[in-house]
Write an enzyme that holds these catalytic residues in place. Structure first.
Site, PDB file in Angstrom:
ATOM      1  N   LYS A 221       0.736  -1.229   0.007  1.00  0.00           N
ATOM      2  CA  LYS A 221       0.103   0.008  -0.166  1.00  0.00           C
ATOM      3  C   LYS A 221       0.853   1.260   0.001  1.00  0.00           C
ATOM      4  O   LYS A 221       2.028   1.248   0.251  1.00  0.00           O
ATOM      5  CB  LYS A 221      -1.072  -0.030   1.194  1.00  0.00           C
ATOM      6  CG  LYS A 221      -2.123  -0.829   1.070  1.00  0.00           C
ATOM      7  CD  LYS A 221      -3.163  -0.716   1.996  1.00  0.00           C
ATOM      8  CE  LYS A 221      -4.540  -1.592   1.695  1.00  0.00           C
ATOM      9  NZ  LYS A 221      -5.226  -1.646   2.819  1.00  0.00           N
ATOM     10  N   ARG A 255      -3.954 -10.091   5.076  1.00  0.00           N
ATOM     11  CA  ARG A 255      -4.404 -10.003   3.703  1.00  0.00           C
ATOM     12  C   ARG A 255      -3.338  -9.473   2.950  1.00  0.00           C
ATOM     13  O   ARG A 255      -2.914  -8.281   2.897  1.00  0.00           O
ATOM     14  CB  ARG A 255      -5.736  -9.186   3.740  1.00  0.00           C
ATOM     15  CG  ARG A 255      -6.373  -9.135   2.147  1.00  0.00           C
ATOM     16  CD  ARG A 255      -7.557  -8.267   2.159  1.00  0.00           C
ATOM     17  NE  ARG A 255      -8.298  -7.953   0.918  1.00  0.00           N
ATOM     18  CZ  ARG A 255      -7.835  -7.332  -0.047  1.00  0.00           C
ATOM     19  NH1 ARG A 255      -6.894  -6.417   0.199  1.00  0.00           N
ATOM     20  NH2 ARG A 255      -8.435  -7.308  -1.007  1.00  0.00           N
TER      21      ARG A 255
END
Length: 274
Positions: A221, A255
């Site tokens: 991210k 995740r």
């Protein structure tokens, strides 16, 4: 601590790895990379071989610039893939990344085991009643606004305190609809600045007071690649560092895009506690 996936109790006292399978053409990291049934199957098979406990399938990108996709199109994209994965890998539990109740229902009926909602029911008033009816585990994420507006909604007086209030309200509402298995996702990157993401990571153990499983999704991210002015493709090392910290702070599910590296991270952390 367990969740019930289609009658199988999954013990989360040992952290689990959730591999990401994006079937969107525009995901921030791997959008458009997998375009055929064989490509989806091959990628899923590799993640399973690498040790994925769950596969999280998404057909609607939640990045801020993503284009609108209708509910019907989302269903038409994702249901055939769920049916395909269920046929080829019947023992693998599938999580569905959606904020729409209609998609949740269609995918669970097609064989999915978990609903993963970035909006915790805020973007579809039918989501919580639907999940309660379906009786599947529900991952609720912290976010303000929607994917298009969230990055303009990062003003907090006390980030963690306000998130605790948010989760308290959403968990209570979910319980009203008889949702038994709830997983909390702090929502790294959603309605949070880079600095707020790191504050959240540093205080993540404070969410243990809910006595609910916690999912962490920081894979490649912007809190990693913007910090170093690199690309998502270069952010695996930072991902591994943050996954290590997340596990040390009590994460029950990671995740990730890179399953093998996450499994190795988990196994090393396990060795430290022997």
């Amino acid at each position: 601590m367990t969740i019930n996936c289609k009658g199988e109790l999954i013990d989360l006292s040992s952290p689990k790895i959730m591999g990401i399978l994006n079937i969107t053409p525009n995901s921030f990291f791997d959008g458009g990379k997998y375009k055929t049934d064989n490509a989806f199957l091959s990628h899923a098979e590799q993640m399973i071989k690498d040790g994925a406990d769950f596969i999280d399938v998404g057909a609607y990108s939640s990045k801020p610039s993503a284009e609108f996709v209708s509910e019907q199109e989302e269903i038409e994209r994702i249901v055939p893939i769920i049916e395909l994965l269920q046929r080829e890998f019947p023992k693998t539990h599938l999580s569905i990344d959606t904020f729409r109740a209609g998609v949740a229902r269609a995918t669970v009926e097609a064989g999915a085991s978990i609903i993963n909602d970035i909006a915790a029911g805020h973007l579809d008033s039918e989501m919580l009643p639907t999940v309660g009816e379906l009786q599947v585990p529900y991952i609720m994420m912290h976010m303000r606004g929607n994917p298009q507006t969230m990055q303009s909604m990062t003003q907090y007086t006390d980030l963690v305190k306000e998130m605790n209030i948010y989760f308290s309200e959403r968990v209570a509402k979910a319980r009203e609809y008889k949702i038994n298995d709830i997983v909390l996702d702090p929502g790294f990157g959603f309605a949070k600045t880079l600095e707020q993401n790191y504050e959240l990571m540093s205080k993540m153990e404070l969410f243990s007071s809910f006595e609910l499983p916690i999912l962490v999704g920081i894979s490649r991210k912007s809190m990693i690649y913007k910090l170093f002015d690199i690309t998502p493709q270069e952010a695996l090392n930072g991902t591994t560092v943050l996954n290590t910290i997340a596990l040390q702070k009590g994460a029950h599910i990671l995740r990730v895009h890179d399953v093998k590296e996450a499994v190795q991270t988990r196994e090393i952390i396990k060795q430290l506690s022997i």
